[in-house]
Design an enzyme around this catalytic site. Structure first.
Site, PDB file in Angstrom:
ATOM      1  N   LEU A 217       0.857  -1.156   0.191  1.00  0.00           N
ATOM      2  CA  LEU A 217      -0.010  -0.529   0.053  1.00  0.00           C
ATOM      3  C   LEU A 217       1.201   0.415  -0.108  1.00  0.00           C
ATOM      4  O   LEU A 217       1.669   1.465   0.678  1.00  0.00           O
ATOM      5  CB  LEU A 217      -1.019   0.182   1.194  1.00  0.00           C
ATOM      6  CG  LEU A 217      -2.306  -0.863   1.566  1.00  0.00           C
ATOM      7  CD1 LEU A 217      -2.386  -0.916   2.991  1.00  0.00           C
ATOM      8  CD2 LEU A 217      -2.627  -1.283   0.511  1.00  0.00           C
ATOM      9  N   HIS A 218       0.674   2.159  -1.187  1.00  0.00           N
ATOM     10  CA  HIS A 218       1.609   3.563  -1.069  1.00  0.00           C
ATOM     11  C   HIS A 218       0.610   4.571  -1.545  1.00  0.00           C
ATOM     12  O   HIS A 218       1.288   5.544  -1.398  1.00  0.00           O
ATOM     13  CB  HIS A 218       2.630   2.682  -1.511  1.00  0.00           C
ATOM     14  CG  HIS A 218       2.603   3.491  -3.221  1.00  0.00           C
ATOM     15  ND1 HIS A 218       2.066   1.405  -3.901  1.00  0.00           N
ATOM     16  CD2 HIS A 218       3.017   3.981  -4.146  1.00  0.00           C
ATOM     17  CE1 HIS A 218       1.815   2.398  -4.971  1.00  0.00           C
ATOM     18  NE2 HIS A 218       2.760   3.378  -5.583  1.00  0.00           N
ATOM     19  N   ARG A 219      -0.620   4.206  -1.821  1.00  0.00           N
ATOM     20  CA  ARG A 219      -1.144   5.462  -2.877  1.00  0.00           C
ATOM     21  C   ARG A 219      -1.453   6.252  -1.387  1.00  0.00           C
ATOM     22  O   ARG A 219      -2.114   6.146  -0.562  1.00  0.00           O
ATOM     23  CB  ARG A 219      -2.167   5.272  -3.687  1.00  0.00           C
ATOM     24  CG  ARG A 219      -2.494   4.495  -4.698  1.00  0.00           C
ATOM     25  CD  ARG A 219      -2.208   4.945  -5.751  1.00  0.00           C
ATOM     26  NE  ARG A 219      -1.614   3.565  -6.660  1.00  0.00           N
ATOM     27  CZ  ARG A 219      -0.638   4.133  -7.468  1.00  0.00           C
ATOM     28  NH1 ARG A 219      -0.300   5.041  -7.665  1.00  0.00           N
ATOM     29  NH2 ARG A 219      -0.491   2.959  -7.632  1.00  0.00           N
ATOM     30  N   ARG A 252       6.701   6.337   2.126  1.00  0.00           N
ATOM     31  CA  ARG A 252       5.336   7.216   2.847  1.00  0.00           C
ATOM     32  C   ARG A 252       4.828   6.144   3.394  1.00  0.00           C
ATOM     33  O   ARG A 252       3.757   6.905   4.419  1.00  0.00           O
ATOM     34  CB  ARG A 252       5.209   7.050   1.355  1.00  0.00           C
ATOM     35  CG  ARG A 252       3.842   7.676   1.443  1.00  0.00           C
ATOM     36  CD  ARG A 252       2.807   7.629   0.043  1.00  0.00           C
ATOM     37  NE  ARG A 252       1.821   9.242  -0.372  1.00  0.00           N
ATOM     38  CZ  ARG A 252       2.636  10.526  -0.331  1.00  0.00           C
ATOM     39  NH1 ARG A 252       3.321  10.466  -1.637  1.00  0.00           N
ATOM     40  NH2 ARG A 252       2.515  11.207  -0.839  1.00  0.00           N
ATOM     41  N   ASP A 291      -2.497  -1.256  -3.791  1.00  0.00           N
ATOM     42  CA  ASP A 291      -3.336  -0.335  -4.365  1.00  0.00           C
ATOM     43  C   ASP A 291      -2.116  -0.265  -5.889  1.00  0.00           C
ATOM     44  O   ASP A 291      -2.579   0.896  -6.012  1.00  0.00           O
ATOM     45  CB  ASP A 291      -3.394   0.508  -3.592  1.00  0.00           C
ATOM     46  CG  ASP A 291      -2.171   1.170  -2.588  1.00  0.00           C
ATOM     47  OD1 ASP A 291      -0.947   1.068  -3.244  1.00  0.00           O
ATOM     48  OD2 ASP A 291      -2.198   2.011  -1.899  1.00  0.00           O
TER      49      ASP A 291
END
Ligand code: UD1
Length: 373
Positions: A217-219, A252, A291
């Site tokens: 997940l990084h969005r 992030r 994502d």
């Protein structure tokens, strides 16, 4: 072409998903240069913008994928979207002014892709875009802005799908500008399939093929808001029925994760994984929760069930042909999706046209024809 019968292509890479896309293009150009019967005059200069700079986000990929040291590193580092764009444009423009090239070849949809395309085109250096024409339609994603801007000033489009070709035609691209070549990311996956290897923690964590999930997940939409992220992680913990979830954490995401009050026991957080270890994990997973866009292409080719936590995708063939399902960003959708997977009812999927491991060769051949003749 230069007086010497050669042409110099700048190959631009800046962030993690770029590296697996440039590797096969570089290999194919080198192969053409080394052709004893008819050595190609195609030359390249590898330009790393420095958008990703950690060993785990950058250097490890160069080593594992056999990508040569960059000829130039613009060392822009982190910043806001505009800061990074400005720094890359300023430094790449300076490079082109000091040492011009014949073509700027950009890949994917990261900030470096758009910034170098603008700087080059303004200096009348033509632009080629690998993975051109894909669209999510979601302007809240920086990548979609990067795609739109890049393709609006691209001379030659190298595409991964017929949907991308159609998007480009609708936007006014001429047929002779579009090269339907397939997917360089898949070249890299197929070339490294036999080299994939388990990460060091595999034994200690008692992971077994088919007995764990992989999650990335990084969005910003999923990870920047602490409360939303907490709900998502909690939903994952409930839906996986006690199976371990290997979660390589993007820098992030690490910032939000650090402030999470508690984590489900099944979550196995690890550092961002190098290419060979990450894809080993994916290949043997029960399923993938992500994502990312690139990961959905890899799961499609590996035939691994994939649940994407997004409302849109710029890669519809991963859903229509492949094993990917878009479930949106509401964590409540996870449980029914994984129930279906546990019930053995996930679709089998196939492989999209030209995702065959030979895309780098097609691109190098086209560049040779366009630039050297
Ligand atoms: C970028 C791409 C995204 C891609 C992702 C994969 C854009 C707009 N987005 O997003 O499409 O899927 O890479 O990883 O280009 N950081 C480090 N070390 C690094 C690099 C970054 O700690 O080596 C930190 C930065 O300080 C920043 C965060 O990670 O806080 C995000 O980096 P950034 O390059 O802005 O974009 P990504 O979210 O990685």
């Amino acid at each position: 072409m230069n007086a010497t019968g050669t042409a110099l292509v700048d190959i631009i890479a800046g962030a993690r998903p770029n590296f697996m896309k440039i590797a096969p293009i570089i290999r194919a150009i080198e192969k053409r240069q080394a052709d004893a019967a008819a050595p190609s005059g195609l030359r390249y200069r590898l330009v790393h913008t420095g958008q990703h700079y950690d060993a785990r986000m950058s250097g490890d990929f160069f080593t594992q994928l056999g990508i040569p040291e960059p000829d130039v590193n613009l060392e822009v580092g982190s910043g806001t979207q505009a800061e990074q764009t400005a720094a890359i444009m300023t430094r790449y423009e300076r490079l082109l002014l000091d040492a011009p090239s014949n073509l700027c070849l950009v890949v994917g949809d990261v900030t470096s892709t758009m910034a170098c395309a603008i700087a080059a085109q303004k200096l009348k250096v033509p632009v080629a875009h690998v993975e051109a024409g894909i669209r999510s339609g979601d302007w809240t994603m920086p990548e979609e802005i990067n795609r739109l801007v890049t393709d609006s000033i691209t001379n030659w489009f190298f595409t991964t799908s017929e949907v991308a070709n159609e998007n480009l035609r609708r936007a006014g691209a001429r047929e002779e500008q579009i090269f339907f070549v397939g997917n360089t990311m898949i070249d890299t996956l197929l070339a490294n399939l036999e080299r994939l290897r388990p990460p060091a923690f595999w034994g200690e964590a008692k992971l077994q093929a088919g007995g764990y999930f992989v999650m990335t997940l990084h969005r910003p939409a999923n990870v920047d808001d602490a409360a939303g992220f907490a709900r998502l992680i909690e939903a994952v913990g409930r839906a996986v029925r006690g199976m371990p979830v290997v979660f390589p954490v993007h820098p992030r995401t690490a910032k939000t994760l650090a402030n999470l009050p508690d984590r489900p026991p099944s979550l196995l957080t690890v550092e961002p994984q190098p290419y060979l270890e990450f894809n080993y994990l994916v290949r043997h997973a029960k399923g993938v929760i992500t994502d990312s866009g690139g990961v959905t292409e890899e799961t499609t080719v590996l035939g691994v069930p994939c649940v994407t936590l997004r409302d849109t995708t710029e890669r519809p063939e991963t859903v229509t042909v492949g094993t990917n399902e878009l479930i949106g960003t509401d964590p409540a959708a996870l449980q029914p999706a994984l129930d279906q997977l546990f019930a053995g009812q996930w679709k089998k999927g196939g492989i999209p046209p030209l995702w065959d491991g030979r895309t780098g060769e097609r691109i190098a051949q086209a560049l040779d024809r366009l630039l050297v003749g």
